[in-house]
Design a protein around this motif. Sequence first.
Motif, PDB file in Angstrom:
ATOM      1  N   GLU A  51     -10.293  -1.261 -13.183  1.00 26.80           N
ATOM      2  CA  GLU A  51      -9.031  -1.100 -12.469  1.00 26.80           C
ATOM      3  C   GLU A  51      -7.832  -1.514 -13.321  1.00 26.80           C
ATOM      4  OE1 GLU A  51     -11.407  -3.172 -11.800  1.00 26.80           O
ATOM      5  OE2 GLU A  51     -10.563  -5.187 -11.578  1.00 26.80           O
ATOM      6  N   ASN A 104      -4.170  -3.526  -7.646  1.00 26.12           N
ATOM      7  CA  ASN A 104      -2.726  -3.700  -7.438  1.00 26.12           C
ATOM      8  C   ASN A 104      -2.447  -5.055  -6.791  1.00 26.12           C
ATOM      9  OD1 ASN A 104      -1.726  -1.275  -8.541  1.00 26.12           O
ATOM     10  ND2 ASN A 104      -2.263  -0.146  -6.684  1.00 26.12           N
ATOM     11  N   PHE A 109      -8.750  -2.423  -4.258  1.00 24.87           N
ATOM     12  CA  PHE A 109      -9.841  -1.980  -5.119  1.00 24.87           C
ATOM     13  C   PHE A 109      -9.307  -1.453  -6.448  1.00 24.87           C
ATOM     14  CE2 PHE A 109     -13.629   0.958  -5.800  1.00 24.87           C
ATOM     15  CZ  PHE A 109     -14.551  -0.062  -5.945  1.00 24.87           C
ATOM     16  N   TRP A 110      -8.020  -1.154  -6.485  1.00 26.34           N
ATOM     17  CA  TRP A 110      -7.397  -0.634  -7.702  1.00 26.34           C
ATOM     18  C   TRP A 110      -6.681  -1.741  -8.481  1.00 26.34           C
ATOM     19  CZ3 TRP A 110      -4.781   3.421  -4.068  1.00 26.34           C
ATOM     20  CH2 TRP A 110      -5.766   4.252  -3.534  1.00 26.34           C
ATOM     21  N   TRP A 130       8.395   5.226  -1.267  1.00 27.74           N
ATOM     22  CA  TRP A 130       8.015   4.231  -0.267  1.00 27.74           C
ATOM     23  C   TRP A 130       8.607   2.859  -0.582  1.00 27.74           C
ATOM     24  CZ3 TRP A 130       2.350   5.974  -1.359  1.00 27.74           C
ATOM     25  CH2 TRP A 130       2.193   7.298  -0.922  1.00 27.74           C
ATOM     26  N   GLY A 168       0.864   2.740  -8.883  1.00 31.09           N
ATOM     27  CA  GLY A 168       0.522   3.749  -7.892  1.00 31.09           C
ATOM     28  C   GLY A 168      -0.902   3.572  -7.441  1.00 31.09           C
ATOM     29  N   ILE A 225      -5.400   1.133 -14.254  1.00 26.10           N
ATOM     30  CA  ILE A 225      -4.411   1.582 -13.260  1.00 26.10           C
ATOM     31  C   ILE A 225      -3.173   0.709 -13.414  1.00 26.10           C
ATOM     32  CG2 ILE A 225      -3.898   1.810 -10.796  1.00 26.10           C
ATOM     33  CD1 ILE A 225      -6.935   2.171 -10.348  1.00 26.10           C
ATOM     34  N   ALA A 275      -8.446   6.977  -8.824  1.00 24.44           N
ATOM     35  CA  ALA A 275      -8.258   5.521  -8.744  1.00 24.44           C
ATOM     36  C   ALA A 275      -9.536   4.841  -8.250  1.00 24.44           C
ATOM     37  CB  ALA A 275      -7.081   5.202  -7.823  1.00 24.44           C
ATOM     38  N   ASP A 276     -10.180   5.455  -7.266  1.00 18.80           N
ATOM     39  CA  ASP A 276     -11.411   4.863  -6.728  1.00 18.80           C
ATOM     40  C   ASP A 276     -12.490   4.740  -7.794  1.00 18.80           C
ATOM     41  OD1 ASP A 276     -10.488   4.498  -4.119  1.00 18.80           O
ATOM     42  OD2 ASP A 276     -11.101   6.494  -3.481  1.00 18.80           O
ATOM     43  N   GLN A 286     -19.288   1.651  -2.586  1.00 21.44           N
ATOM     44  CA  GLN A 286     -18.098   1.784  -3.430  1.00 21.44           C
ATOM     45  C   GLN A 286     -18.415   2.343  -4.813  1.00 21.44           C
ATOM     46  OE1 GLN A 286     -16.602  -2.248  -2.535  1.00 21.44           O
ATOM     47  NE2 GLN A 286     -14.887  -1.209  -1.523  1.00 21.44           N
ATOM     48  N   ARG A 318      -6.578   1.246  -1.558  1.00 21.75           N
ATOM     49  CA  ARG A 318      -7.985   1.165  -1.143  1.00 21.75           C
ATOM     50  C   ARG A 318      -8.356  -0.306  -1.105  1.00 21.75           C
ATOM     51  NH1 ARG A 318     -11.183   4.731   0.849  1.00 21.75           N
ATOM     52  NH2 ARG A 318     -10.597   6.202  -0.774  1.00 21.75           N
ATOM     53  N   GLY A 377       0.826  -1.190   0.000  1.00 15.83           N
ATOM     54  CA  GLY A 377       0.000   0.000   0.000  1.00 15.83           C
ATOM     55  C   GLY A 377       0.864   1.244   0.000  1.00 15.83           C
ATOM     56  N   GLY A 407     -11.872   1.790  -9.944  1.00 17.06           N
ATOM     57  CA  GLY A 407     -12.262   0.575  -9.231  1.00 17.06           C
ATOM     58  C   GLY A 407     -13.771   0.373  -9.238  1.00 17.06           C
ATOM     59  N   ASP A 464     -10.334  -9.266  -8.617  1.00 16.42           N
ATOM     60  CA  ASP A 464      -9.019  -8.722  -8.251  1.00 16.42           C
ATOM     61  C   ASP A 464      -9.117  -7.406  -7.479  1.00 16.42           C
ATOM     62  OD1 ASP A 464      -9.537  -6.868 -10.188  1.00 16.42           O
ATOM     63  OD2 ASP A 464      -7.776  -7.308 -11.393  1.00 16.42           O
ATOM     64  N   ARG A 465     -10.340  -6.951  -7.228  1.00 19.44           N
ATOM     65  CA  ARG A 465     -10.496  -5.737  -6.425  1.00 19.44           C
ATOM     66  C   ARG A 465     -10.723  -6.037  -4.948  1.00 19.44           C
ATOM     67  NH1 ARG A 465     -15.412  -2.926  -9.062  1.00 19.44           N
ATOM     68  NH2 ARG A 465     -16.160  -5.043  -8.659  1.00 19.44           N
ATOM     69  N   ASN A 503       8.074   0.920  -3.058  1.00 23.68           N
ATOM     70  CA  ASN A 503       7.244  -0.055  -3.763  1.00 23.68           C
ATOM     71  C   ASN A 503       7.837  -0.356  -5.139  1.00 23.68           C
ATOM     72  OD1 ASN A 503       5.239  -0.565  -1.817  1.00 23.68           O
ATOM     73  ND2 ASN A 503       4.151   1.318  -2.352  1.00 23.68           N
TER      74      ASN A 503
END
Lengths: 337, 337, 337, 337
Positions: free
Chosen positions: D236, B296, B293-294, D294, D242, D239, D227-228, C138, B245, B242, D231, B288-289, D296
């Motif tokens: 998604e 990743n 939720f994005w 961070w 990030g 994306i 991003a939300d 959501q 979300r 992270g 989703g 995959d969310r 990642n």
Amino acid sequence: MNTTPSSPAPDVIRSAYAQLVVTDLAKARWFWVDMLGFYVQYEDAHSLYLRGTDELTHHSLVLRQGETAALDHIAYRVRTPEDVDKAARFFRALGRPVRRIPAGEGTRGLGDAVRVLDPLGFPVEFFYDIERAERLIQRYDIRHGAEIARLDHFNICTPDVPAAYAHYESLGFGCSETIEGDEHELYAAWMYRKQTVHDVAFTGGAGPRLHHLGVATHESHQVLRCADIFGSLGKEQHIERGPGRHGVSNAFYLYLRDPDGHRVEVYTSDYYTGDPDHETYRWNVRDDRRRDFWGNAVIESWYKEATPVLDLEGRLCPVGEAQLDESTAAVGADGLG
Amino acid sequence: MNTTPSSPAPDVIRSAYAQLVVTDLAKARWFWVDMLGFYVQYEDAHSLYLRGTDELTHHSLVLRQGETAALDHIAYRVRTPEDVDKAARFFRALGRPVRRIPAGEGTRGLGDAVRVLDPLGFPVEFFYDIERAERLIQRYDIRHGAEIARLDHFNICTPDVPAAYAHYESLGFGCSETIEGDEHELYAAWMYRKQTVHDVAFTGGAGPRLHHLGVATHESHQVLRCADIFGSLGKEQHIERGPGRHGVSNAFYLYLRDPDGHRVEVYTSDYYTGDPDHETYRWNVRDDRRRDFWGNAVIESWYKEATPVLDLEGRLCPVGEAQLDESTAAVGADGLG
Amino acid sequence: MNTTPSSPAPDVIRSAYAQLVVTDLAKARWFWVDMLGFYVQYEDAHSLYLRGTDELTHHSLVLRQGETAALDHIAYRVRTPEDVDKAARFFRALGRPVRRIPAGEGTRGLGDAVRVLDPLGFPVEFFYDIERAERLIQRYDIRHGAEIARLDHFNICTPDVPAAYAHYESLGFGCSETIEGDEHELYAAWMYRKQTVHDVAFTGGAGPRLHHLGVATHESHQVLRCADIFGSLGKEQHIERGPGRHGVSNAFYLYLRDPDGHRVEVYTSDYYTGDPDHETYRWNVRDDRRRDFWGNAVIESWYKEATPVLDLEGRLCPVGEAQLDESTAAVGADGLG
Amino acid sequence: MNTTPSSPAPDVIRSAYAQLVVTDLAKARWFWVDMLGFYVQYEDAHSLYLRGTDELTHHSLVLRQGETAALDHIAYRVRTPEDVDKAARFFRALGRPVRRIPAGEGTRGLGDAVRVLDPLGFPVEFFYDIERAERLIQRYDIRHGAEIARLDHFNICTPDVPAAYAHYESLGFGCSETIEGDEHELYAAWMYRKQTVHDVAFTGGAGPRLHHLGVATHESHQVLRCADIFGSLGKEQHIERGPGRHGVSNAFYLYLRDPDGHRVEVYTSDYYTGDPDHETYRWNVRDDRRRDFWGNAVIESWYKEATPVLDLEGRLCPVGEAQLDESTAAVGADGLG
């Protein structure tokens, strides 16, 4: 007042720093360092040299202990050493007092500078050379308080806003926004060299006086955090106005008063003005969103109170009366009409 | 495993605190206090009692110096002193080890408590009485780091998620969300007593192990700030996953590992679950969310690593193998399939 | 006023919905749906049924077209169908008007309900059964305006705050915060059933009147966004007070007035109150941070204006005078003293 | 490659717009307008002219329907009409293809322009004259999606980063940051004319290809919101990487791929670079915070995939191989080493 220069203007880069006289350095340190989050670049028994955490030069604020709270001077950085000489010639040609300040004799961290009393009666310094300072941009670990990133602008009170406008125009400043009457009487103007809404703005009123210093954060939650910390300590009386959204500049703002009454605006999120044909955006003085986009009333003290300024000999400058009074003209937002 | 209780369940209020064994108290203090912003309610040479700034009881996290990093126990607060007795009877009726801990003999700040090894093999405490602590809710001046407001939940690894579900259901927990296979095989579940998404969640995997502690901030910018501070200090290796979300819970999250590898989730913005007919929301394990939720990918260590737990005698509990492996079932978000 | 009940109180879950009479449904739709971001669950020529995007039941706000702007009723959800009967008996025992409203005859989406005129003179409904609605938690894609997540609370004006306190205490409400005079005279109180600061609060003043509905967002930037949108449209006159931080509740707030003058508070970030021994936090009426933590003055209209309420026959209730006037007692924050 | 100019460079103001070829205009409109929040200044059956809500010129992005997804050209605004001529001479002196595009024959809204294939093989336009557009800066009411304020920068893939650096240096660009090896081999560089971290950046890799367009929001919560929304819609997969914090630039970022695979970075909160002696900040290629503060990991596709570019005749340009491969050199952040 003669504001038509006969000598070329220096190439001003940006509003660079202000030097304030404070009457209690410890209290001032609490306000500017502990609460606002300025970084202490240098301090001794009589002075504090501060910068925001995005700033890469020695300081953007000098607090000097003194008898009477006042503005000692504001300072602009210019593009080259030659522009410092240009500044001297420019103001001499205007018949204004000019003083050369060699490196080492004036403000710590600076090279050669020129200090003038400008046509508006303000003590203004121009310099090119300034020590670089350690990069703190990503030192989230030392951020605290309002997390001030950098100085953004000066806001000055002057009785004759059109004259102030003309003077800064002659110095090559662009104008991003104004507040005007129905006949385009100029109540206030925002003028810039760097690519933001302003480096300097004029508030019509008794002057020369410093209305406030504008200091920038990255995001609005940092502004809220600053106000919250004042509340936590029972120091909410330092909050004068806001938080709010400006009509002019669209920035999110909070006005605070330091222990000497010097006003500072915590300011974030204005817009780019760097295009060569950037146009002035004009607000009518009766639009109650001009000073607060949400129509909240402006506090009377915000219109009336300001910091006196010193002349080049360090004496308080006399103050002239306002010619147009926005707080009277205004209706909704000000609640003063 | 017998999870059908023959004695009434205690009325659990909420997940209340966890006690972790850390191998270096100074390093743990840096992580939990300096970086996460927990407030030190009490400390001595061997332990730290911490709470978030919204919490009004003595502690929500106890760090105890020890030889081996482990979970000593998790604890739930119950509604009345009688519920402590009910808890003792409830787990005795299940044939589980139960120990009474009189006030003054166990955790500082607590009254009488009962500690059990629950049917899932976890050391769990139930208590009612706890010292109240000074209100810090509006002490913005002492907030720092991640500005943790309160403990939110426990997330535990268990090989048999349906059994965990049944056990906590028998304790009166509701279920807000699940991750399920096409045949409704239960991969994970989120269960609550307080009116949030969860007080406890189960991650299918080798167990009993503690997957993470969830701690809450008020807003997402505080989560970002936390990650930024780790980066500033070159301690970004503490960031495991992270910010992101969640699908499940809709919370904004950041997973960190403390110096002993204990995992903590900084968590904000889930939703109200207090209505009596609140329905379970079910995610398919192949969406995959569900965990981000994005979309990743989930880091492999996040699925595989967890904290061992101690039994009531303070010995490490043996770990049973996972029965269903979400990290294998999963496709997109996990990148592990 | 007799507020000692002789019949057991119903188990109230939370403040559930309000029904407002609006004089222009189209204008009201603009305000509540377009600007605040409520979701339209149902609408016809005479009414709008709205909910926040976190809400899983049919509505939390009903707008009904009518001649005179008023509060038709507020409603609490109870834990079981039996609690609806308990509510009827409870208010009958108090000698108050009580009306049974069978499913299908009252508010759309509800099962059997009971409507009463409570001892404070307010029209209040109790119900258990309500249709569930599609999960929008959501659906970031349909969020807009202030992005209201859910109803948070009712704030009501009553001349006799101690009586209001006693009545709601008898209904099982806890008290999170108060505003009190030096002799503990009660100026205002915040009382809760769900685990937040309040489901209902009392503002001392002429009553019965509805002071405002409180509606929740997840984060403070959504509150700022709401104010910004009003400014964009030149509708800043709908902004009455704020944004600001409350002393009481610590929430970030913005007060708006709808086209009929009904007041709504956009509210975010209070704290958990679910522990059984949660203590009341008491503010002195002269602490200028109690209503605005930053010491900003309360607008006079905020103290003086409110929405009239209807009785069970739909007639406007007469209004009694205030007994204690906080706006007079107050000094700093209110600017009214 | 000859990059030593024998003719003076034009005075470039800023990265001004990009023209992308998209294969499905309706899908592209969904992505850029509905999801990112670009404002449609003009559209017809074959093209979309878009700008961010802070932008005051006609467009910053042109989407043109075509057979093959590609970059048609990037464009810089220059300070005066004469600088357009200077640009023509500058690139002719370098022996590069140059085409004059009179007002009305090229991109809608523009005056006379010059289009060149620069020494790096990229199609680049220079123009001064552009139509002004209605001010939307304070139109919070029409903001949606990611609420893009303005174009910020171009990021281009080129096999020879030192050559790209030298070319843009000859055009008067400053360098804010670099990624370098232990022997100062240049892996990447960020160069600017406007007072931000960059107008253009180079990612070492097969080229000429467009790595991404960078578009700016005001605050980080707008990036999260974007991003939300992806989703929410089950989109998604757009994306790519990030949200995260960059080491380089310190900006908060999110990388998306449009329906044709064109990459866009939503970007916020970098810093001022306008001082004449602004120094380059240098990252070592093995610092795992350089691309994500961070730590990642960078997704492999982010290093490998990019948009092909067209030459001045609209044919796809051949792609040369990378000389230094950061994704191989890199250790932690990339997970590719």
